[in-house]
Design a protein around this motif. Structure first.
Motif, PDB file in Angstrom:
ATOM      1  N   LEU A  37       0.825  -1.200   0.000  1.00  0.00           N
ATOM      2  CA  LEU A  37       0.000   0.000   0.000  1.00  0.00           C
ATOM      3  C   LEU A  37       0.864   1.257   0.000  1.00  0.00           C
ATOM      4  CD1 LEU A  37      -2.776   1.324   0.131  1.00  0.00           C
ATOM      5  CD2 LEU A  37      -2.681   1.094   2.605  1.00  0.00           C
ATOM      6  N   ASN A  38       1.917   1.279   0.787  1.00  0.00           N
ATOM      7  CA  ASN A  38       2.821   2.428   0.808  1.00  0.00           C
ATOM      8  C   ASN A  38       3.497   2.621  -0.538  1.00  0.00           C
ATOM      9  OD1 ASN A  38       2.270   3.210   3.407  1.00  0.00           O
ATOM     10  ND2 ASN A  38       3.887   1.946   4.303  1.00  0.00           N
ATOM     11  N   SER A  39       3.879   1.548  -1.189  1.00  0.00           N
ATOM     12  CA  SER A  39       4.483   1.646  -2.523  1.00  0.00           C
ATOM     13  C   SER A  39       3.494   2.233  -3.513  1.00  0.00           C
ATOM     14  CB  SER A  39       4.931   0.270  -3.015  1.00  0.00           C
ATOM     15  OG  SER A  39       5.935  -0.237  -2.187  1.00  0.00           O
ATOM     16  N   LEU A  40       2.241   1.796  -3.434  1.00  0.00           N
ATOM     17  CA  LEU A  40       1.207   2.315  -4.326  1.00  0.00           C
ATOM     18  C   LEU A  40       0.997   3.804  -4.092  1.00  0.00           C
ATOM     19  CD1 LEU A  40      -0.962   1.726  -6.443  1.00  0.00           C
ATOM     20  CD2 LEU A  40      -2.515   1.155  -4.564  1.00  0.00           C
ATOM     21  N   ARG A  41       0.998   4.240  -2.846  1.00  0.00           N
ATOM     22  CA  ARG A  41       0.848   5.664  -2.537  1.00  0.00           C
ATOM     23  C   ARG A  41       1.980   6.483  -3.147  1.00  0.00           C
ATOM     24  NH1 ARG A  41      -0.842   4.585   3.294  1.00  0.00           N
ATOM     25  NH2 ARG A  41      -3.088   4.709   3.170  1.00  0.00           N
ATOM     26  N   CYS A  42       3.211   5.989  -3.018  1.00  0.00           N
ATOM     27  CA  CYS A  42       4.366   6.711  -3.558  1.00  0.00           C
ATOM     28  C   CYS A  42       4.265   6.837  -5.071  1.00  0.00           C
ATOM     29  CB  CYS A  42       5.666   6.004  -3.184  1.00  0.00           C
ATOM     30  SG  CYS A  42       6.071   6.165  -1.444  1.00  0.00           S
ATOM     31  N   MET A  43       3.845   5.758  -5.715  1.00  0.00           N
ATOM     32  CA  MET A  43       3.735   5.800  -7.173  1.00  0.00           C
ATOM     33  C   MET A  43       2.650   6.768  -7.614  1.00  0.00           C
ATOM     34  SD  MET A  43       4.317   1.955  -8.593  1.00  0.00           S
ATOM     35  CE  MET A  43       2.957   1.242  -7.721  1.00  0.00           C
ATOM     36  N   SER A  44       1.545   6.833  -6.873  1.00  0.00           N
ATOM     37  CA  SER A  44       0.442   7.663  -7.312  1.00  0.00           C
ATOM     38  C   SER A  44       0.678   9.147  -7.047  1.00  0.00           C
ATOM     39  CB  SER A  44      -0.861   7.216  -6.653  1.00  0.00           C
ATOM     40  OG  SER A  44      -0.802   7.430  -5.275  1.00  0.00           O
ATOM     41  N   THR A  45       1.571   9.484  -6.104  1.00  0.00           N
ATOM     42  CA  THR A  45       1.802  10.891  -5.812  1.00  0.00           C
ATOM     43  C   THR A  45       3.037  11.442  -6.527  1.00  0.00           C
ATOM     44  OG1 THR A  45       3.020  10.324  -3.810  1.00  0.00           O
ATOM     45  CG2 THR A  45       0.668  10.800  -3.565  1.00  0.00           C
ATOM     46  N   SER A  46       3.886  10.586  -7.067  1.00  0.00           N
ATOM     47  CA  SER A  46       5.065  11.087  -7.761  1.00  0.00           C
ATOM     48  C   SER A  46       4.772  11.184  -9.243  1.00  0.00           C
ATOM     49  CB  SER A  46       6.258  10.176  -7.501  1.00  0.00           C
ATOM     50  OG  SER A  46       6.050   8.921  -8.090  1.00  0.00           O
ATOM     51  N   SER A  47       5.299  12.213  -9.858  1.00  0.00           N
ATOM     52  CA  SER A  47       5.075  12.385 -11.277  1.00  0.00           C
ATOM     53  C   SER A  47       6.281  13.042 -11.905  1.00  0.00           C
ATOM     54  CB  SER A  47       3.830  13.239 -11.519  1.00  0.00           C
ATOM     55  OG  SER A  47       3.640  13.392 -12.902  1.00  0.00           O
ATOM     56  N   LYS A  48       6.689  12.487 -13.018  1.00  0.00           N
ATOM     57  CA  LYS A  48       7.805  13.035 -13.769  1.00  0.00           C
ATOM     58  C   LYS A  48       7.322  13.649 -15.071  1.00  0.00           C
ATOM     59  CE  LYS A  48      10.587   9.271 -12.029  1.00  0.00           C
ATOM     60  NZ  LYS A  48      11.289   8.056 -12.389  1.00  0.00           N
ATOM     61  N   LYS A  49       6.031  13.553 -15.353  1.00  0.00           N
ATOM     62  CA  LYS A  49       5.487  14.030 -16.621  1.00  0.00           C
ATOM     63  C   LYS A  49       4.593  15.238 -16.370  1.00  0.00           C
ATOM     64  CE  LYS A  49       3.226  12.286 -20.772  1.00  0.00           C
ATOM     65  NZ  LYS A  49       2.648  11.090 -21.407  1.00  0.00           N
ATOM     66  N   LEU A  50       4.880  16.317 -17.104  1.00  0.00           N
ATOM     67  CA  LEU A  50       4.100  17.541 -16.964  1.00  0.00           C
ATOM     68  C   LEU A  50       3.286  17.794 -18.222  1.00  0.00           C
ATOM     69  CD1 LEU A  50       6.785  19.944 -15.440  1.00  0.00           C
ATOM     70  CD2 LEU A  50       5.007  18.665 -14.233  1.00  0.00           C
ATOM     71  N   PHE A  51       2.097  18.337 -18.033  1.00  0.00           N
ATOM     72  CA  PHE A  51       1.260  18.819 -19.119  1.00  0.00           C
ATOM     73  C   PHE A  51       1.532  20.305 -19.262  1.00  0.00           C
ATOM     74  CE2 PHE A  51      -2.532  21.237 -20.217  1.00  0.00           C
ATOM     75  CZ  PHE A  51      -2.853  20.686 -21.448  1.00  0.00           C
ATOM     76  N   ILE A  52       1.752  20.750 -20.495  1.00  0.00           N
ATOM     77  CA  ILE A  52       2.005  22.167 -20.749  1.00  0.00           C
ATOM     78  C   ILE A  52       0.905  22.656 -21.683  1.00  0.00           C
ATOM     79  CG2 ILE A  52       3.716  23.880 -21.437  1.00  0.00           C
ATOM     80  CD1 ILE A  52       4.751  21.777 -19.357  1.00  0.00           C
ATOM     81  N   GLY A  53       0.070  23.566 -21.218  1.00  0.00           N
ATOM     82  CA  GLY A  53      -1.036  24.095 -22.014  1.00  0.00           C
ATOM     83  C   GLY A  53      -0.815  25.544 -22.380  1.00  0.00           C
ATOM     84  N   GLY A  54      -1.506  25.997 -23.413  1.00  0.00           N
ATOM     85  CA  GLY A  54      -1.413  27.390 -23.837  1.00  0.00           C
ATOM     86  C   GLY A  54      -0.172  27.697 -24.648  1.00  0.00           C
ATOM     87  N   LEU A  55       0.396  26.687 -25.294  1.00  0.00           N
ATOM     88  CA  LEU A  55       1.617  26.905 -26.073  1.00  0.00           C
ATOM     89  C   LEU A  55       1.349  27.709 -27.336  1.00  0.00           C
ATOM     90  CD1 LEU A  55       3.289  23.364 -25.932  1.00  0.00           C
ATOM     91  CD2 LEU A  55       4.006  25.432 -24.723  1.00  0.00           C
ATOM     92  N   SER A  56       2.310  28.496 -27.708  1.00  0.00           N
ATOM     93  CA  SER A  56       2.283  29.214 -28.973  1.00  0.00           C
ATOM     94  C   SER A  56       2.342  28.194 -30.099  1.00  0.00           C
ATOM     95  CB  SER A  56       3.493  30.145 -29.051  1.00  0.00           C
ATOM     96  OG  SER A  56       3.732  30.540 -30.367  1.00  0.00           O
ATOM     97  N   TYR A  57       1.701  28.501 -31.211  1.00  0.00           N
ATOM     98  CA  TYR A  57       1.733  27.580 -32.354  1.00  0.00           C
ATOM     99  C   TYR A  57       3.126  27.478 -32.952  1.00  0.00           C
ATOM    100  CZ  TYR A  57      -3.312  27.549 -32.009  1.00  0.00           C
ATOM    101  OH  TYR A  57      -4.593  27.401 -31.553  1.00  0.00           O
TER     102      TYR A  57
END
Length: 141
Positions: free
Chosen positions: A24-44
Motif C-alpha cells: 500500500l505504501n508503494s502504491l501511494r508513492c507511485m500515485s503521488t510522484s510524477s515526472k510528466k508535466l502537461f504544458i497548455g497554452g503553447l504558442s503555435y
C-alpha cells in the motif's frame, strides 16, 4: 489516489498484514510522484526542441513533445515534458506555471493518464439519441 484510499480502507477492515502495508505504501508513492508535466497554452510556433530548451534548466528532460494535429501537422497548443526525476518536474512546475513562453502565458500541471478504453468524440458521447429527432443530446433545435 482514490484506489490507494479505497484499498487502505479495505485492508483496515479486514486486518492489515505487514506485506499488504508495504504494498500500500508503494502504491501511494507511485500515485503521488510524477515526472510528466502537461504544458497548455503553447504558442503555435513552439516545437519539440524549443519546448525542451525552455524546460531543461530545471532538471534532466528525457522527452519534450508538442502535440500536433494529424491532418494539418499544426500544433494543438499543448504538449508534455518528461523529466528523469520527480525533483526536476517539481521545480519546473513551480517556476513555469503562468510564465510567458514565446508570447503566451502557459499552464503547467502534472499530467494524468487518460483512462483506457474507447474514446468519446463529441459532447454527449456522440451518436443518435432518438426522441427529439437530433443527434448528440436533448437540444430543442
Amino acid at each position: 489516489m482514490a484506489l490507494s484510499s479505497k484499498l487502505g480502507s479495505l485492508l483496515r477492515q479486514n486486518g492489515q498484514t505487514p506485506m499488504m502495508s508495504s504494498m500500500l505504501n508503494s502504491l501511494r508513492c507511485m500515485s503521488t510522484s510524477s515526472k510528466k508535466l502537461f504544458i497548455g497554452g503553447l504558442s503555435y510556433g513552439t516545437d519539440d526542441q524549443t519546448l525542451k530548451e525552455a524546460f531543461s534548466g530545471f532538471g534532466e528532460v528525457s522527452e519534450a513533445r508538442v502535440i500536433v494535429d494529424r491532418e494539418t501537422g499544426r500544433s494543438r497548443g499543448f504538449g508534455f515534458v518528461n523529466y528523469a526525476n520527480d525533483e526536476g518536474a517539481n521545480n519546473a512546475l513551480s517556476a513555469m506555471d503562468g510564465q510567458e513562453l514565446h508570447g503566451r502565458n502557459i499552464r503547467v500541471s502534472y499530467a494524468t493518464e487518460r483512462p483506457s478504453g474507447p474514446r468519446s468524440f463529441g459532447g454527449n458521447s456522440g451518436g443518435y439519441r432518438g426522441g427529439r429527432g437530433g443527434f448528440g443530446g436533448d437540444s430543442e433545435f
